[in-house]
Design a protein around this motif. Structure first.
Motif, PDB file in Angstrom:
ATOM      1  N   VAL A  95      43.002  36.346  36.061  1.00  0.00           N
ATOM      2  CA  VAL A  95      41.945  37.198  35.562  1.00  0.00           C
ATOM      3  C   VAL A  95      40.815  37.146  36.586  1.00  0.00           C
ATOM      4  O   VAL A  95      40.453  36.073  37.072  1.00  0.00           O
ATOM      5  CB  VAL A  95      41.453  36.754  34.157  1.00  0.00           C
ATOM      6  N   GLU A  96      40.319  38.319  36.934  1.00  0.00           N
ATOM      7  CA  GLU A  96      39.186  38.397  37.853  1.00  0.00           C
ATOM      8  C   GLU A  96      38.064  39.131  37.143  1.00  0.00           C
ATOM      9  O   GLU A  96      38.273  40.243  36.636  1.00  0.00           O
ATOM     10  CB  GLU A  96      39.572  39.147  39.127  1.00  0.00           C
ATOM     11  N   VAL A  97      36.910  38.516  37.100  1.00  0.00           N
ATOM     12  CA  VAL A  97      35.755  39.160  36.464  1.00  0.00           C
ATOM     13  C   VAL A  97      34.706  39.404  37.533  1.00  0.00           C
ATOM     14  O   VAL A  97      34.348  38.483  38.285  1.00  0.00           O
ATOM     15  CB  VAL A  97      35.170  38.277  35.341  1.00  0.00           C
ATOM     16  N   THR A  98      34.242  40.639  37.632  1.00  0.00           N
ATOM     17  CA  THR A  98      33.164  40.957  38.569  1.00  0.00           C
ATOM     18  C   THR A  98      32.060  41.671  37.796  1.00  0.00           C
ATOM     19  O   THR A  98      32.299  42.228  36.716  1.00  0.00           O
ATOM     20  CB  THR A  98      33.654  41.865  39.707  1.00  0.00           C
ATOM     21  N   SER A  99      30.873  41.649  38.360  1.00  0.00           N
ATOM     22  CA  SER A  99      29.762  42.338  37.707  1.00  0.00           C
ATOM     23  C   SER A  99      28.781  42.828  38.756  1.00  0.00           C
ATOM     24  O   SER A  99      28.703  42.265  39.857  1.00  0.00           O
ATOM     25  CB  SER A  99      29.067  41.400  36.723  1.00  0.00           C
ATOM     26  N   ARG A 100      28.065  43.861  38.417  1.00  0.00           N
ATOM     27  CA  ARG A 100      27.002  44.364  39.276  1.00  0.00           C
ATOM     28  C   ARG A 100      26.047  45.172  38.406  1.00  0.00           C
ATOM     29  O   ARG A 100      26.434  45.652  37.324  1.00  0.00           O
ATOM     30  CB  ARG A 100      27.560  45.228  40.406  1.00  0.00           C
ATOM     31  N   PRO A 101      24.787  45.334  38.863  1.00  0.00           N
ATOM     32  CA  PRO A 101      23.858  46.150  38.068  1.00  0.00           C
ATOM     33  C   PRO A 101      24.353  47.588  38.024  1.00  0.00           C
ATOM     34  O   PRO A 101      24.902  48.089  39.007  1.00  0.00           O
ATOM     35  CB  PRO A 101      22.539  46.038  38.834  1.00  0.00           C
ATOM     36  N   LEU A 102      24.141  48.208  36.912  1.00  0.00           N
ATOM     37  CA  LEU A 102      24.534  49.611  36.766  1.00  0.00           C
ATOM     38  C   LEU A 102      23.567  50.476  37.576  1.00  0.00           C
ATOM     39  O   LEU A 102      22.356  50.288  37.519  1.00  0.00           O
ATOM     40  CB  LEU A 102      24.457  49.997  35.290  1.00  0.00           C
ATOM     41  N   HIS A 103      24.106  51.418  38.349  1.00  0.00           N
ATOM     42  CA  HIS A 103      23.245  52.317  39.140  1.00  0.00           C
ATOM     43  C   HIS A 103      22.500  53.267  38.212  1.00  0.00           C
ATOM     44  O   HIS A 103      22.973  53.570  37.110  1.00  0.00           O
ATOM     45  CB  HIS A 103      24.089  53.123  40.138  1.00  0.00           C
ATOM     46  N   PRO A 104      21.327  53.781  38.682  1.00  0.00           N
ATOM     47  CA  PRO A 104      20.610  54.754  37.859  1.00  0.00           C
ATOM     48  C   PRO A 104      21.492  55.972  37.585  1.00  0.00           C
ATOM     49  O   PRO A 104      22.202  56.447  38.483  1.00  0.00           O
ATOM     50  CB  PRO A 104      19.407  55.150  38.733  1.00  0.00           C
ATOM     51  N   ASP A 105      21.505  56.416  36.369  1.00  0.00           N
ATOM     52  CA  ASP A 105      22.272  57.587  35.921  1.00  0.00           C
ATOM     53  C   ASP A 105      23.789  57.382  36.005  1.00  0.00           C
ATOM     54  O   ASP A 105      24.549  58.349  35.910  1.00  0.00           O
ATOM     55  CB  ASP A 105      21.904  58.849  36.729  1.00  0.00           C
ATOM     56  N   GLU A 106      24.199  56.177  36.254  1.00  0.00           N
ATOM     57  CA  GLU A 106      25.655  55.940  36.324  1.00  0.00           C
ATOM     58  C   GLU A 106      26.205  55.742  34.913  1.00  0.00           C
ATOM     59  O   GLU A 106      25.637  55.002  34.119  1.00  0.00           O
ATOM     60  CB  GLU A 106      25.943  54.693  37.165  1.00  0.00           C
ATOM     61  N   THR A 107      27.309  56.413  34.631  1.00  0.00           N
ATOM     62  CA  THR A 107      27.948  56.256  33.316  1.00  0.00           C
ATOM     63  C   THR A 107      29.200  55.393  33.489  1.00  0.00           C
ATOM     64  O   THR A 107      29.667  55.170  34.606  1.00  0.00           O
ATOM     65  CB  THR A 107      28.371  57.614  32.741  1.00  0.00           C
ATOM     66  N   LEU A 108      29.721  54.977  32.362  1.00  0.00           N
ATOM     67  CA  LEU A 108      30.942  54.152  32.385  1.00  0.00           C
ATOM     68  C   LEU A 108      32.115  54.937  32.982  1.00  0.00           C
ATOM     69  O   LEU A 108      32.911  54.419  33.770  1.00  0.00           O
ATOM     70  CB  LEU A 108      31.272  53.717  30.960  1.00  0.00           C
ATOM     71  N   GLU A 109      32.167  56.219  32.619  1.00  0.00           N
ATOM     72  CA  GLU A 109      33.255  57.068  33.118  1.00  0.00           C
ATOM     73  C   GLU A 109      33.170  57.199  34.640  1.00  0.00           C
ATOM     74  O   GLU A 109      34.172  57.123  35.354  1.00  0.00           O
ATOM     75  CB  GLU A 109      33.149  58.445  32.441  1.00  0.00           C
ATOM     76  N   ARG A 110      31.927  57.348  35.129  1.00  0.00           N
ATOM     77  CA  ARG A 110      31.747  57.499  36.571  1.00  0.00           C
ATOM     78  C   ARG A 110      32.073  56.177  37.297  1.00  0.00           C
ATOM     79  O   ARG A 110      32.671  56.186  38.382  1.00  0.00           O
ATOM     80  CB  ARG A 110      30.301  57.930  36.876  1.00  0.00           C
ATOM     81  N   ALA A 111      31.684  55.089  36.671  1.00  0.00           N
ATOM     82  CA  ALA A 111      31.981  53.780  37.265  1.00  0.00           C
ATOM     83  C   ALA A 111      33.486  53.572  37.374  1.00  0.00           C
ATOM     84  O   ALA A 111      34.000  53.066  38.376  1.00  0.00           O
ATOM     85  CB  ALA A 111      31.349  52.679  36.423  1.00  0.00           C
ATOM     86  N   ARG A 112      34.178  54.004  36.355  1.00  0.00           N
ATOM     87  CA  ARG A 112      35.642  53.881  36.377  1.00  0.00           C
ATOM     88  C   ARG A 112      36.230  54.771  37.481  1.00  0.00           C
ATOM     89  O   ARG A 112      37.155  54.371  38.193  1.00  0.00           O
ATOM     90  CB  ARG A 112      36.201  54.297  35.023  1.00  0.00           C
ATOM     91  N   PHE A 113      35.676  55.961  37.638  1.00  0.00           N
ATOM     92  CA  PHE A 113      36.143  56.890  38.662  1.00  0.00           C
ATOM     93  C   PHE A 113      35.966  56.268  40.059  1.00  0.00           C
ATOM     94  O   PHE A 113      36.878  56.267  40.886  1.00  0.00           O
ATOM     95  CB  PHE A 113      35.351  58.200  38.548  1.00  0.00           C
ATOM     96  N   GLU A 114      34.782  55.697  40.272  1.00  0.00           N
ATOM     97  CA  GLU A 114      34.511  55.093  41.588  1.00  0.00           C
ATOM     98  C   GLU A 114      35.392  53.882  41.846  1.00  0.00           C
ATOM     99  O   GLU A 114      35.858  53.659  42.964  1.00  0.00           O
ATOM    100  CB  GLU A 114      33.031  54.701  41.678  1.00  0.00           C
ATOM    101  N   ARG A 115      35.626  53.107  40.800  1.00  0.00           N
ATOM    102  CA  ARG A 115      36.497  51.935  40.972  1.00  0.00           C
ATOM    103  C   ARG A 115      37.921  52.368  41.289  1.00  0.00           C
ATOM    104  O   ARG A 115      38.606  51.765  42.119  1.00  0.00           O
ATOM    105  CB  ARG A 115      36.477  51.069  39.716  1.00  0.00           C
TER     106      ARG A 115
END
Lengths: 233, 311
Positions: A95-115
């Motif tokens: 299991v790998e857990v990573t974290s980072r501050p959410l960018h301004p106006d970034e949504t969960l869907e967009r974060a998933r897209f970028e990942r």
């Protein structure tokens, strides 16, 4: 002690032979003893399966459990990697857990897209298979993405071995302004065998289907044939 | 009312009974034979390199059976004073083997899936070895002896309990060795030979302890917990044996497998020595109670029993 040994050597004050009733009684006593022991063993097995260790990320911002017998390889406060060194495959379940501050106006869907884009360029033969909306930690929206890629775990060790098809599941959610990615990975062949261990992790996150269900979205085309190193979030 | 089966079955005190080889001498002979077996396989380990996988499996399977057959042969020698039980010993061995073969996958692979948790912690390994491996082995041994020979008139002395139980234990060991060879697609002859001998010693010696209890309940009325206690003791010995071998011994790839072998031999001698002492003392006690000769069930020929020394 001497009395015990004496009873062991001569359990009866006479030499009278046992009758059929005594022998039947002995049979039943043995069966009950064996069944009781096996019942106890089931309890011990379940104890091993559910034994877990709790780890804090961001000073308690997120508390996540992993199977106790897994080895915590790194925990820098913002993420962790725990590995099952007893995996039958050359690719250790992890299991790998990573974290980072959410960018301004970034949504969960967009974060998933970028990942997805990032993994497609970093992982060899990356292929996203499924994504679904779920919930973690009693109501926090989460996206769960299932994907696969090819890893070459023996190469770093300088050993000649076959590459491994890895099955993985990313759980993305936002909590306290931080984007968390919990990535479960295992040899695709052993994925089902690891379900119990992964359940320890997902149960600690209280991962549940979303209350307002939306159909699982099929993979929308992240794929790559890049022969780059796996890993990295 | 003295109704002992055992003393009546023995010859009169004044007669010269058939001389029986010493139990411990037989065990020592068995251990020496097993050492020769290991030495031979290590000496000709190079043969393995010339064999393909099928050849290695066949050779491995022969290797898996050989220690058990050697042990049975030695026990035949031990029991040559009464040749009748030989077919029964073989019957008990085969029953133990068949029971173990039938139960191995369902119990260890499906119900308990031991591979997934047994080695996780030291305590799970110890308790799992005792409660699953030890208990199932003890149950198979008791079942095989109980079904095949327990009520047979040929089962006429305590030593027979040990002999039949060891035969059943060897059946379990044979299956364990078969599975090991099969799962590994054949084995290296040097490593494999030590592994099968160490396993065989473990199963056989704890079976010997259970055999003592089986011999006791065959000839005496015992308290309710006596036989379950024996089953539990045998399971604990089995579990401890494999726990010690796995924890203190070498790994599968190590060059220190001889240490496993030496540890196995030491533990076997301790357990079998204890069994021999218990059987001898039990026979003496029975003779004292019956005030009869113990020669019918002794390890060594005795001309007469010294009543004063039987306490």
């Amino acid at each position: 002690m001497t009395m015990w040994i004496d009873r062991l050597i001569k359990p009866s004050p006479t030499n009278e032979a046992p009758g059929p009733r005594e022998q039947l009684r002995n049979d039943i006593a043995v069966i009950v003893t064996v069944l009781f022991a096996l019942f106890l063993a089931l309890g011990i097995r379940n104890q091993v399966y559910t034994a877990s260790r709790l780890v804090s990320i961001h000073e308690g911002g997120l508390r996540i459990a992993h199977p106790e017998r897994w080895v915590l390889q790194s925990n820098d406060g913002a993420g962790l990697i725990a590995v099952n060194l007893g995996s039958p495959s050359t690719y250790d379940s992890r299991v790998e857990v990573t974290s980072r501050p959410l960018h301004p106006d970034e949504t969960l869907e967009r974060a998933r897209f970028e990942r997805g884009l990032k993994l497609a360029t970093e992982l060899s033969s990356y292929r996203e298979m499924e994504a679904a909306q779920m919930e973690v930690l009693n109501g926090i929206p989460a996206l769960v993405t299932t994907y696969g890629f090819v890893a070459d775990p023996t190469r770093d060790a300088g050993v000649t071995g076959l590459p491994v098809v890895v099955e993985a599941q990313d759980i993305l959610f936002v909590k306290g302004g931080m984007l968390y990615v919990v990535s479960l990975r295992a040899d695709a062949v052993d994925w089902e065998a690891n379900a119990r261990d992964f359940a320890v992790i997902t149960n600690s996150l209280r991962l549940r289907p979303a209350k307002s269900p939306s159909a699982a979205t099929s993979a929308d085309g992240f794929s790559s044939s890049a022969a780059t190193l796996e890993g990295g979030n | 009312m003295q109704a002992s089966i055992m003393p009546d079955s023995g010859p009169p005190a004044t007669a010269t009974p058939p001389r029986r080889p010493s139990f411990l001498r037989s065990i020592t002979l068995e251990l020496a034979a097993l050492l020769i077996f290991v030495a031979l396989f290590n000496l000709f380990a190079g043969i393995g390199a010339a064999l393909n996988e099928t050849g290695l499996i066949i050779l491995g399977l022969i290797m898996a059976v050989t220690p058990a057959l050697l042990w049975l042969l030695i026990f035949y020698r031990l029991d040559r004073a009464e040749p009748e039980p030989k077919r029964l010993v073989a019957g008990v061995y085969l029953t133990g083997l068949l029971l173990a073969a039938a139960l191995h996958l369902p119990i260890f692979g499906v119900i308990f899936d031991t591979q997934s948790w047994l080695g996780a912690y030291w305590w799970s390994q110890l308790l799992g070895n005792i409660l699953v491996v030890g208990m199932v082995t003890a149950a198979i041994i008791y079942g095989a002896v109980r079904v095949v020979v327990f009520d047979n008139p040929e089962f006429d002395e305590r030593l027979d309990g040990v002999i039949y139980a060891v035969a059943a234990g060897l059946g379990v060991a044979t299956v364990s060795n078969f599975v090991y060879v099969w799962q590994h697609g054949g084995v290296d002859l040097n490593i494999g030979s030590i592994r099968v001998v160490v396993d065989t010693l473990g199963y056989a010696s704890s079976a010997g302890m259970l055999g003592y209890f089986i011999g006791q309940v065959r000839f005496e009325k015992t308290p309710l917990i006596y036989l379950p206690g024996g089953v539990l003791l045998a399971a604990i010995l089995t579990g401890l044996y494999f726990f010690l071998i796995e924890r203190t011994g070498a790994n599968s790839f190590g060059g220190e497998l001889w240490r496993d072998l030496l540890l196995g031999i030491f533990l076997t001698l301790v357990m079998m020595g204890a069994v021999a002492w218990l059987v001898r003392r039990a026979n003496e006690e029975t003779a004292r109670v019956a005030q009869l000769s113990a020669t019918g069930d002794s390890w060594e020929a005795k001309a007469a029993v010294d009543e004063g020394g039987a306490a």
